[in-house]
Design an enzyme around this catalytic site. Structure first.
Site, PDB file in Angstrom:
ATOM      1  N   GLU A 131       0.827  -1.213   0.000  1.00  0.00           N
ATOM      2  CA  GLU A 131       0.000   0.000   0.000  1.00  0.00           C
ATOM      3  C   GLU A 131       0.856   1.256   0.000  1.00  0.00           C
ATOM      4  O   GLU A 131       0.517   2.256  -0.634  1.00  0.00           O
ATOM      5  CB  GLU A 131      -0.974   0.018   1.171  1.00  0.00           C
ATOM      6  CG  GLU A 131      -1.872   1.228   1.125  1.00  0.00           C
ATOM      7  CD  GLU A 131      -3.279   1.008   1.634  1.00  0.00           C
ATOM      8  OE1 GLU A 131      -4.064   1.959   1.551  1.00  0.00           O
ATOM      9  OE2 GLU A 131      -3.598  -0.100   2.106  1.00  0.00           O
ATOM     10  N   HIS A 181       0.065 -14.160  -0.528  1.00  0.00           N
ATOM     11  CA  HIS A 181       1.384 -14.426   0.038  1.00  0.00           C
ATOM     12  C   HIS A 181       1.804 -15.807  -0.476  1.00  0.00           C
ATOM     13  O   HIS A 181       1.183 -16.807  -0.143  1.00  0.00           O
ATOM     14  CB  HIS A 181       1.317 -14.392   1.565  1.00  0.00           C
ATOM     15  CG  HIS A 181       0.669 -13.144   2.076  1.00  0.00           C
ATOM     16  ND1 HIS A 181       1.275 -11.904   2.001  1.00  0.00           N
ATOM     17  CD2 HIS A 181      -0.557 -12.927   2.617  1.00  0.00           C
ATOM     18  CE1 HIS A 181       0.469 -10.983   2.507  1.00  0.00           C
ATOM     19  NE2 HIS A 181      -0.648 -11.585   2.881  1.00  0.00           N
ATOM     20  N   HIS A 215      -4.019   0.927 -14.251  1.00  0.00           N
ATOM     21  CA  HIS A 215      -5.085   1.819 -14.728  1.00  0.00           C
ATOM     22  C   HIS A 215      -4.946   3.166 -14.033  1.00  0.00           C
ATOM     23  O   HIS A 215      -4.859   3.222 -12.804  1.00  0.00           O
ATOM     24  CB  HIS A 215      -6.460   1.210 -14.402  1.00  0.00           C
ATOM     25  CG  HIS A 215      -7.592   2.152 -14.557  1.00  0.00           C
ATOM     26  ND1 HIS A 215      -8.056   2.565 -15.779  1.00  0.00           N
ATOM     27  CD2 HIS A 215      -8.365   2.780 -13.629  1.00  0.00           C
ATOM     28  CE1 HIS A 215      -9.074   3.409 -15.600  1.00  0.00           C
ATOM     29  NE2 HIS A 215      -9.271   3.554 -14.307  1.00  0.00           N
TER      30      HIS A 215
END
Length: 145
Positions: free
Chosen positions: A64, A91, A108
């Site tokens: 993130e 994972h 995108h």
């Protein structure tokens, strides 16, 4: 052709991590290309789960961090920002020590959403985690006060 609207200055980008989770986990941005951003995270006591393996949540935090930073760099921060909407991660390999490297690449870049793929690999370049992050692009005034 580069996708960045902000100068890809690694020193400036790393400074954004001061006094955050990224600093605690030892995440560092290490390289930036025309359409990708890479960073590293140590695999040590800060990022282990109880059995001595890299914690999946630490991998997601790295993913993130890379994807959301990449998203922000594609925007004019005076006008809009990107916030996390959804993240998933698979994972695929355990890691006990060393350093993992994540590379985020945009899949995108839309007006209201962005989708990023983040590959996290071990020091032998083997895939550890594959993640997809969806970001919402919102007006700056909606987030920053």
């Amino acid at each position: 052709m580069a996708i960045w609207k902000q100068a890809p200055d690694l020193e400036r980008i790393n400074a954004w991590s001061d006094n955050t989770l990224m600093q605690v986990l030892g995440i560092r941005f290490t390289a930036i290309g025309e359409d990708w951003l890479a960073g590293t995270m140590p695999v040590d006591a800060r990022t282990h789960q109880p059995f001595g393996l890299l914690h999946g949540g630490a991998s997601v935090a790295l993913a993130e961090t890379l994807g959301s930073t990449g998203a922000l760099l594609t925007l004019d921060p005076e006008q809009e920002v990107a916030v996390g909407l959804d993240i998933n991660a698979n994972h695929v390999r355990g890691v006990r020590s060393g350093v993992v490297t994540g590379t985020a690449k945009a899949l995108h870049l839309g007006r209201s959403t962005q989708v990023w793929e983040i590959r996290i690999e071990n020091e032998e370049d083997s895939l550890v985690c594959i993640s997809r992050l969806t970001m919402a692009v919102v007006p700056r005034r909606a987030v920053v006060r």
